[in-house]
Write a protein that holds these residues in place. Structure first.
Motif, mmCIF file in Angstrom:
data_model
loop_
_atom_site.group_PDB
_atom_site.id
_atom_site.type_symbol
_atom_site.label_atom_id
_atom_site.label_comp_id
_atom_site.label_asym_id
_atom_site.label_seq_id
_atom_site.Cartn_x
_atom_site.Cartn_y
_atom_site.Cartn_z
ATOM 1 N N PRO A 1 -7.865 10.548 4.057
ATOM 2 C CA PRO A 1 -8.799 10.845 2.970
ATOM 3 C C PRO A 1 -9.872 9.756 2.860
ATOM 4 O O PRO A 1 -9.585 8.571 3.056
ATOM 5 C CB PRO A 1 -7.916 10.850 1.714
ATOM 6 N N ASP A 2 -11.089 10.158 2.548
ATOM 7 C CA ASP A 2 -12.186 9.203 2.499
ATOM 8 C C ASP A 2 -12.094 8.206 1.358
ATOM 9 O O ASP A 2 -12.825 7.225 1.343
ATOM 10 C CB ASP A 2 -13.543 9.921 2.484
ATOM 11 N N ASP A 3 -11.180 8.409 0.408
ATOM 12 C CA ASP A 3 -11.027 7.392 -0.632
ATOM 13 C C ASP A 3 -10.209 6.198 -0.136
ATOM 14 O O ASP A 3 -10.116 5.180 -0.821
ATOM 15 C CB ASP A 3 -10.440 7.972 -1.921
ATOM 16 N N ALA A 4 -9.650 6.270 1.063
ATOM 17 C CA ALA A 4 -8.956 5.133 1.673
ATOM 18 C C ALA A 4 -9.961 4.333 2.482
ATOM 19 O O ALA A 4 -10.608 4.868 3.377
ATOM 20 C CB ALA A 4 -7.819 5.619 2.565
ATOM 21 N N GLN A 5 -10.091 3.065 2.150
ATOM 22 C CA GLN A 5 -11.033 2.210 2.874
ATOM 23 C C GLN A 5 -10.352 1.477 4.024
ATOM 24 O O GLN A 5 -10.918 1.360 5.102
ATOM 25 C CB GLN A 5 -11.659 1.192 1.926
ATOM 26 N N ASN A 6 -9.144 0.967 3.789
ATOM 27 C CA ASN A 6 -8.452 0.147 4.782
ATOM 28 C C ASN A 6 -7.086 0.750 5.099
ATOM 29 O O ASN A 6 -6.266 0.930 4.201
ATOM 30 C CB ASN A 6 -8.279 -1.279 4.258
ATOM 31 N N VAL A 7 -6.863 1.034 6.378
ATOM 32 C CA VAL A 7 -5.644 1.708 6.816
ATOM 33 C C VAL A 7 -4.946 0.875 7.887
ATOM 34 O O VAL A 7 -5.595 0.337 8.780
ATOM 35 C CB VAL A 7 -5.968 3.115 7.374
ATOM 36 N N LEU A 8 -3.632 0.788 7.764
ATOM 37 C CA LEU A 8 -2.811 0.115 8.761
ATOM 38 C C LEU A 8 -1.928 1.176 9.416
ATOM 39 O O LEU A 8 -1.324 1.982 8.709
ATOM 40 C CB LEU A 8 -1.960 -0.958 8.075
ATOM 41 N N LEU A 9 -1.894 1.184 10.732
ATOM 42 C CA LEU A 9 -1.045 2.123 11.469
ATOM 43 C C LEU A 9 -0.013 1.315 12.244
ATOM 44 O O LEU A 9 -0.374 0.420 13.014
ATOM 45 C CB LEU A 9 -1.896 2.963 12.426
ATOM 46 N N VAL A 10 1.267 1.592 11.997
ATOM 47 C CA VAL A 10 2.362 0.917 12.703
ATOM 48 C C VAL A 10 2.903 1.887 13.741
ATOM 49 O O VAL A 10 3.440 2.938 13.393
ATOM 50 C CB VAL A 10 3.496 0.493 11.738
ATOM 51 N N GLY A 11 2.707 1.542 15.011
ATOM 52 C CA GLY A 11 3.088 2.478 16.054
ATOM 53 C C GLY A 11 3.606 1.805 17.307
ATOM 54 O O GLY A 11 4.179 0.710 17.257
ATOM 55 N N PRO B 1 0.830 -1.205 0.000
ATOM 56 C CA PRO B 1 0.000 0.000 0.000
ATOM 57 C C PRO B 1 0.869 1.260 0.000
ATOM 58 O O PRO B 1 2.063 1.209 0.307
ATOM 59 C CB PRO B 1 -0.782 -0.110 1.310
ATOM 60 N N LYS B 2 0.251 2.370 -0.313
ATOM 61 C CA LYS B 2 0.928 3.657 -0.163
ATOM 62 C C LYS B 2 1.347 3.766 1.299
ATOM 63 O O LYS B 2 0.568 3.464 2.210
ATOM 64 C CB LYS B 2 -0.018 4.798 -0.523
ATOM 65 N N THR B 3 2.585 4.179 1.542
ATOM 66 C CA THR B 3 3.104 4.276 2.905
ATOM 67 C C THR B 3 3.500 5.712 3.197
ATOM 68 O O THR B 3 4.193 6.343 2.405
ATOM 69 C CB THR B 3 4.317 3.350 3.096
ATOM 70 N N VAL B 4 3.045 6.206 4.343
ATOM 71 C CA VAL B 4 3.405 7.537 4.815
ATOM 72 C C VAL B 4 4.108 7.360 6.156
ATOM 73 O O VAL B 4 3.548 6.763 7.085
ATOM 74 C CB VAL B 4 2.157 8.439 4.978
ATOM 75 N N TYR B 5 5.349 7.843 6.232
ATOM 76 C CA TYR B 5 6.091 7.811 7.491
ATOM 77 C C TYR B 5 5.750 9.101 8.228
ATOM 78 O O TYR B 5 6.018 10.196 7.745
ATOM 79 C CB TYR B 5 7.590 7.666 7.226
ATOM 80 N N GLU B 6 5.128 8.932 9.377
ATOM 81 C CA GLU B 6 4.516 10.048 10.091
ATOM 82 C C GLU B 6 5.176 10.251 11.461
ATOM 83 O O GLU B 6 5.053 9.395 12.345
ATOM 84 C CB GLU B 6 3.020 9.762 10.242
ATOM 85 N N GLU B 7 5.858 11.387 11.621
ATOM 86 C CA GLU B 7 6.533 11.715 12.884
ATOM 87 C C GLU B 7 5.570 11.773 14.062
ATOM 88 O O GLU B 7 5.941 11.455 15.193
ATOM 89 C CB GLU B 7 7.235 13.065 12.773
ATOM 90 N N ARG B 8 4.330 12.194 13.808
ATOM 91 C CA ARG B 8 3.383 12.395 14.907
ATOM 92 C C ARG B 8 2.969 11.098 15.595
ATOM 93 O O ARG B 8 2.402 11.140 16.686
ATOM 94 C CB ARG B 8 2.132 13.124 14.400
ATOM 95 N N ILE B 9 3.255 9.939 15.007
ATOM 96 C CA ILE B 9 2.888 8.664 15.639
ATOM 97 C C ILE B 9 3.798 8.360 16.819
ATOM 98 O O ILE B 9 3.357 7.810 17.828
ATOM 99 C CB ILE B 9 2.897 7.515 14.608
#
Length: 172
Positions: free
Chosen positions: A101-111, A77-85
Motif C-alpha cells: 500500500p502506498d501509505d507505507a514509506q519504508n518496508v523491510l523484507l526478510v527472505g 512495524p506491522k509484520t506480515v508473514y508471507e508464504e510467497r517469499i
C-alpha cells in the motif's frame, strides 16, 4: 504520504541456519545465526529508518531472524508473514513489493537467497559511495541486508529505479 517522497526498501537475508534432519522450510537458526540476527537488528535500528511494514517469509529461519532482529528496534512495524517469499524468484519478490500500500514509506523484507540478492541487484540502477562495490565483493551472506531508495508508488517499482544507499554483512 506523497509518492514524491523517497521510499526505502531493506532486503534482509535470514541469518545462518542449522542443518538438522528436517524439511528445508523448518530449518532453525544456528547459534551463530542468532548472534548475527541480533547484530543486524542493532545495525538496522541504528539506521533510524522507521519501518512501516515488514514482510517475512514463513520459514522457521526467517521468522527466527526477524523475531531476534526486531527486538533491537525502538518500535515494531506491522509484520506480515508471507508464504510467497519462500523460494520466490526475483520477479515474484518485485511483484509482491508492487502490492505494498502506498501509505507505507519504508518496508523491510526478510527472505532467502538467491532471490533477495538478485532483487537488490536488479532494483539498484545506481549506488551511493562504495555500497555497490561492497555488495559485489561480499556477495549476500546470511544476515546481510541492502538498503535501497526510490521515488514513486510501490506499483512503479521496477528494475533499475532504485539507488543502493547502504549494504551491510556480518564479519566472517
Amino acid at each position: 504520504m506523497s509518492v514524491a517522497e523517497p521510499r526505502r526498501i531493506v532486503l534482509f537475508r535470514h541469518a545462518k541456519a542449522d542443518w538438522p534432519p528436517v524439511a528445508d522450510h523448518e530449518r532453525p537458526l544456528a547459534e551463530r545465526g542468532r548472534t548475527d540476527a541480533a547484530v543486524a537488528g542493532r545495525k538496522l535500528a541504528d539506521s533510524a529508518i522507521a519501518f512501516d511494514l515488514a514482510l517475512c517469509s514463513t520459514s522457521t529461519r526467517t521468522r527466527e531472524t526477524w523475531k531476534i532482529a526486531v527486538h533491537e528496534f525502538p518500535q515494531r512495524p506491522k509484520t506480515v508473514y508471507e508464504e510467497r517469499i519462500y523460494e520466490a524468484s526475483p520477479g515474484e519478490l518485485i511483484a509482491l513489493l508492487n502490492e505494498t500500500p502506498d501509505d507505507a514509506q519504508n518496508v523491510l523484507l526478510v527472505g532467502h537467497n538467491p532471490g533477495v540478492q538478485a532483487v537488490a541487484e536488479i532494483l539498484a540502477g545506481s549506488a551511493e559511495g562504495d555500497a555497490g562495490e561492497r555488495m559485489s565483493r561480499r556477495g549476500y551472506p546470511a544476515a546481510a541486508f541492502a538498503v535501497l531508495s526510490f521515488t514513486g508508488s510501490w506499483k512503479s517499482l521496477e528494475p533499475g529505479v532504485a539507488t543502493l544507499l547502504d549494504y551491510w554483512a556480518p564479519s566472517e
